[in-house]
Enzyme design. Structure first.
Site, PDB file in Angstrom:
ATOM      1  N   GLU A 191       0.841  -1.355   0.039  1.00  0.00           N
ATOM      2  CA  GLU A 191       0.074  -0.190   0.121  1.00  0.00           C
ATOM      3  C   GLU A 191       0.917   1.045  -0.078  1.00  0.00           C
ATOM      4  O   GLU A 191       0.050   2.284  -0.345  1.00  0.00           O
ATOM      5  CB  GLU A 191      -1.030  -0.182   0.866  1.00  0.00           C
ATOM      6  CG  GLU A 191      -0.353  -0.353   2.346  1.00  0.00           C
ATOM      7  CD  GLU A 191       0.147  -1.334   3.145  1.00  0.00           C
ATOM      8  OE1 GLU A 191       0.537  -2.348   2.003  1.00  0.00           O
ATOM      9  OE2 GLU A 191      -0.065  -1.639   4.092  1.00  0.00           O
ATOM     10  N   CYS A 296      16.565  -6.266   0.463  1.00  0.00           N
ATOM     11  CA  CYS A 296      16.836  -7.844   1.345  1.00  0.00           C
ATOM     12  C   CYS A 296      18.169  -8.929   1.083  1.00  0.00           C
ATOM     13  O   CYS A 296      18.953  -9.638   1.508  1.00  0.00           O
ATOM     14  CB  CYS A 296      15.905  -8.801   1.287  1.00  0.00           C
ATOM     15  SG  CYS A 296      15.934  -9.552  -0.675  1.00  0.00           S
TER      16      CYS A 296
HETATM   17  P1  NAD Z   1       6.030  -5.570   5.711  1.00  0.00           P
HETATM   18  O1  NAD Z   1       5.992  -7.269   6.610  1.00  0.00           O
HETATM   19  O2  NAD Z   1       5.747  -4.089   6.909  1.00  0.00           O
HETATM   20  O3  NAD Z   1       4.435  -5.390   4.814  1.00  0.00           O
HETATM   21  C1  NAD Z   1       4.904  -6.521   3.263  1.00  0.00           C
HETATM   22  C2  NAD Z   1       3.516  -7.197   3.181  1.00  0.00           C
HETATM   23  O4  NAD Z   1       2.474  -7.137   3.932  1.00  0.00           O
HETATM   24  C3  NAD Z   1       2.540  -5.683   2.592  1.00  0.00           C
HETATM   25  O5  NAD Z   1       1.816  -5.849   1.191  1.00  0.00           O
HETATM   26  C4  NAD Z   1       1.697  -5.471   3.915  1.00  0.00           C
HETATM   27  O6  NAD Z   1       0.140  -4.565   2.954  1.00  0.00           O
HETATM   28  C5  NAD Z   1       1.638  -6.876   3.987  1.00  0.00           C
HETATM   29  N1  NAD Z   1       1.159  -6.470   5.849  1.00  0.00           N
HETATM   30  C6  NAD Z   1       1.903  -5.457   6.396  1.00  0.00           C
HETATM   31  N2  NAD Z   1       0.910  -5.991   8.152  1.00  0.00           N
HETATM   32  C7  NAD Z   1       0.432  -7.179   7.860  1.00  0.00           C
HETATM   33  C8  NAD Z   1      -0.435  -7.703   9.245  1.00  0.00           C
HETATM   34  N3  NAD Z   1      -0.100  -7.391   9.712  1.00  0.00           N
HETATM   35  N4  NAD Z   1      -0.605  -8.876   8.524  1.00  0.00           N
HETATM   36  C9  NAD Z   1      -0.720  -9.259   7.188  1.00  0.00           C
HETATM   37  N5  NAD Z   1      -0.862  -8.374   6.197  1.00  0.00           N
HETATM   38  C10 NAD Z   1       0.590  -7.251   6.464  1.00  0.00           C
HETATM   39  O7  NAD Z   1       7.196  -5.283   4.688  1.00  0.00           O
HETATM   40  P2  NAD Z   1       7.721  -4.130   4.241  1.00  0.00           P
HETATM   41  O8  NAD Z   1       8.377  -3.086   5.073  1.00  0.00           O
HETATM   42  O9  NAD Z   1       6.338  -3.554   3.091  1.00  0.00           O
HETATM   43  O10 NAD Z   1       8.669  -4.553   3.446  1.00  0.00           O
HETATM   44  C11 NAD Z   1      10.720  -4.741   3.867  1.00  0.00           C
HETATM   45  C12 NAD Z   1      10.322  -5.839   4.545  1.00  0.00           C
HETATM   46  O11 NAD Z   1      10.519  -6.688   3.057  1.00  0.00           O
HETATM   47  C13 NAD Z   1      12.121  -5.767   5.305  1.00  0.00           C
HETATM   48  O12 NAD Z   1      12.183  -7.379   6.275  1.00  0.00           O
HETATM   49  C14 NAD Z   1      13.055  -7.279   4.006  1.00  0.00           C
HETATM   50  O13 NAD Z   1      14.191  -7.142   4.936  1.00  0.00           O
HETATM   51  C15 NAD Z   1      11.845  -7.579   3.782  1.00  0.00           C
HETATM   52  N6  NAD Z   1      12.142  -8.338   2.207  1.00  0.00           N
HETATM   53  C16 NAD Z   1      12.799  -9.675   1.727  1.00  0.00           C
HETATM   54  C17 NAD Z   1      13.015 -10.002   0.069  1.00  0.00           C
HETATM   55  C18 NAD Z   1      13.408 -11.451   0.572  1.00  0.00           C
HETATM   56  O14 NAD Z   1      13.070 -11.919  -0.909  1.00  0.00           O
HETATM   57  N7  NAD Z   1      13.686 -12.750   1.457  1.00  0.00           N
HETATM   58  C19 NAD Z   1      12.994  -9.160  -0.263  1.00  0.00           C
HETATM   59  C20 NAD Z   1      11.964  -8.293  -0.271  1.00  0.00           C
HETATM   60  C21 NAD Z   1      12.248  -7.577   1.068  1.00  0.00           C
END
Ligand code: NAD
Length: 497
Positions: A191, A296
């Site tokens: 979002e 990441c």
């Molecule tokens: P986030 O977990 O906050 O959000 C990711 C998604 O989850 C979003 O679409 C969000 O709407 C949804 N979401 C958030 N809170 C939620 C909840 N309580 N319940 C259900 N859905 C929920 O992550 P972010 O801040 O958008 O991304 C950064 C993170 O992503 C970092 O930790 C990074 O390391 C990780 N990441 C990992 C990889 C990988 O390949 N391992 C790749 C890219 C990013």
């Protein structure tokens, strides 16, 4: 309507509100909840994203379920035709997509272009699905006159939930392969950065998929929970923080869904005394500070082995201090802002914690001067030396341009250090020794290993996922793992009398 000269007007809904894409139509969400989309360099408002309701998610799943029966009957060589068209459209709109990405996320333009290239790579992989779906057969496999074969079949509706840091690419790790395999799909973008996906879905629409095959619903936890609780969803691919990854893993798996959850990271990069520092330094700089550390696969801890430490640290700090900060549309800029205020606040908090815990701050990126963009969420390259394994800097994901140097005596200590981390996404070694590289490759517990390179990013043909708290599930994203995740394998044993 919010005016921004860099964004195509169609990148917004009529009232500056992003639309959902369901059953082949762009539709306005009726949700009263919405969130502002901000350019993190200028802090201007780019539009608003609806936080869709669970019933809107259910409608999208119904569209995908309805489209499934006909789509699964469509032969694979025909299913990939819209993907070929989409690849061509993305090549034609390559720079335009990259520019939208810079504005809503803050990447510099070259990083944005690189991630659009990776987006296209995943479409190209999926275009090869007719070969990838070919099964195995064994003549007389069970007995004389009885043949055995494996056939792969699509399963139904899948969904992907994406993070903020790669607004174009991440959903494409999953949906092109899923759809090419004969499934239908629902994308839930982050979002925080929905504009790039909205523009990509306009190209998906132009590519001519049958209505309902690929859908997009914007939203937050409410939308995700609706995906998790709907029995028609066969599987969920998630990328984001480990806390949410665990939540999704449990809640999807307990309902019998397939699930692959890529989580957070803390990547250790080891520099041996025999490393070629001339080649390593620019590569390390790009790993730690590229994408402002919001990758990441970014380096986070710089492990200096033996006598290399003093020269390494001096040259690394010198190179880091020369990086130019600014707005990513300026081609001369090396580093953009962090993507949002909450990330900016967290990175500043982590730097403060590092100082409080006694690490030596050699380069302080807090509150940098960025002429013309003083309101942006900028943090410059930050380097701590003499970090110890017990410090937060060594243990917690920072997701910002912060490098923590830990000095160790030998390779064994470097490997123990990397393995001490609760995460296992990526790790790299810089060395001229094949023996040291081999030790590292076999013993370090991480899903992606770099040898003399600092961003160990697998191409679309390879599986992508981490170990430990960086991944929950078994089959990784991309490559043949993706094909296995998105298909049911059926064994047919045949006897003709
Ligand atoms: P986030 O977990 O906050 O959000 C990711 C998604 O989850 C979003 O679409 C969000 O709407 C949804 N979401 C958030 N809170 C939620 C909840 N309580 N319940 C259900 N859905 C929920 O992550 P972010 O801040 O958008 O991304 C950064 C993170 O992503 C970092 O930790 C990074 O390391 C990780 N990441 C990992 C990889 C990988 O390949 N391992 C790749 C890219 C990013």
């Amino acid at each position: 309507m919010i005016h921004n000269p860099h964004l195509p007007s169609q990148a917004h809904g009529d009232h500056g509100r992003v639309k959902n894409y369901v059953d082949g139509e762009f539709i306005d969400s009726e949700s009263p909840r919405q969130q502002e989309i901000t350019n993190p360099a200028t802090r201007t408002t780019l539009g608003y994203v609806p936080l869709s309701t669970s019933s809107e998610v259910e409608q999208a799943i119904s569209a995908a379920q309805d489209a499934f029966e006909e789509w699964r009957e469509t032969p694979p060589n025909l299913r990939v035709q819209p993907l070929f068209r989409l690849k061509t459209l993305l090549e034609e709109h390559y720079d335009e997509i990259a520019r939208i990405l810079v504005q809503e996320h803050g990447k510099v333009i070259d990083e944005a272009r690189g991630s659009v290239r990776r987006t296209i790579d995943n479409i190209e992989f999926a275009c090869g699905i007719p070969s990838l779906l070919m099964g195995d057969t064994l003549e007389d496999g069970a007995a004389f006159g009885i043949d055995e074969e494996v056939i792969r079949q699509p399963m139904g509706v899948f969904a992907a939930v994406a993070p903020f840091n790669f607004p174009a690419m991440v959903p494409f790790w999953f949906w092109p392969t899923a759809v090419a395999c004969g499934n239908t799909f629902l994308v839930k973008p982050s979002e925080q950065v929905p504009l790039t996906q909205e523009r990509l879905f306009q190209l998906i629409d132009d590519a001519g998929f049958p209505p309902g095959v690929v859908n997009m619903v914007n939203g937050d936890k409410e939308a995700v929970d609706a995906i998790l609780s709907d029995p028609r969803i066969q599987g969920v691919s998630f990328v984001g923080s480990s806390v949410v990854a665990r939540y999704i893993y449990h809640n999807a798996a307990r309902r019998g869904k397939r699930v692959q959850c890529q989580g957070a990271a803390k990547n250790f990069l080891t520099i041996m005394p025999d490393a070629n520092l001339d080649a390593a330094i620019p590569n390390l700089i790009s790993s730690f500070f590229g994408n402002s550390g919001q990758r990441c696969l970014a380096g986070s801890v710089l492990v200096a082995v033996g006598g290399v430490a003093d020269e390494l640290v001096e040259r690394f700090v010198d190179a880091a201090s020369r990086l130019k900060l600014g707005y990513g549309l300026d081609e001369s800029v090396h580093m953009g802002p962090l993507a949002a205020e909450r990330h900016y606040d967290r990175v500043l908090r982590m730097i403060g914690k590092g100082v409080a815990e006694g690490a030596r701050l050699l380069l302080d990126g807090r509150h940098p001067q960025v002429p013309g963009y003083q309101d942006g969420f900028f943090v410059g390259p930050t380097v701590f030396d003499h970090v110890t394994p017990d410090m937060s800097l060594a243990q917690e994901e920072i997701f910002g341009p912060v490098a923590s140097v830990i000095r160790v005596a030998d390779l064994d200590q470097a490997i123990d250090l990397a393995n001490f981390s609760r995460y296992g996404n990526a790790s790299s070694i810089y060395t001229a020794s094949g023996k040291a590289a081999r030790e590292y490759k076999y013993r370090v517990q991480a899903g992606n290993i770099g040898i003399n390179l600092g961003v160990a990013a697998p191409m679309a043909y390879f599986p992508f996922g981490g170990f430990k708290d960086s991944f929950y599930g078994d089959l990784h994203g991309q490559g043949k793992d993706g094909v296995n995740f998105f298909t049911e394998r059926k064994v047919v044993i045949t006897r003709w009398l």
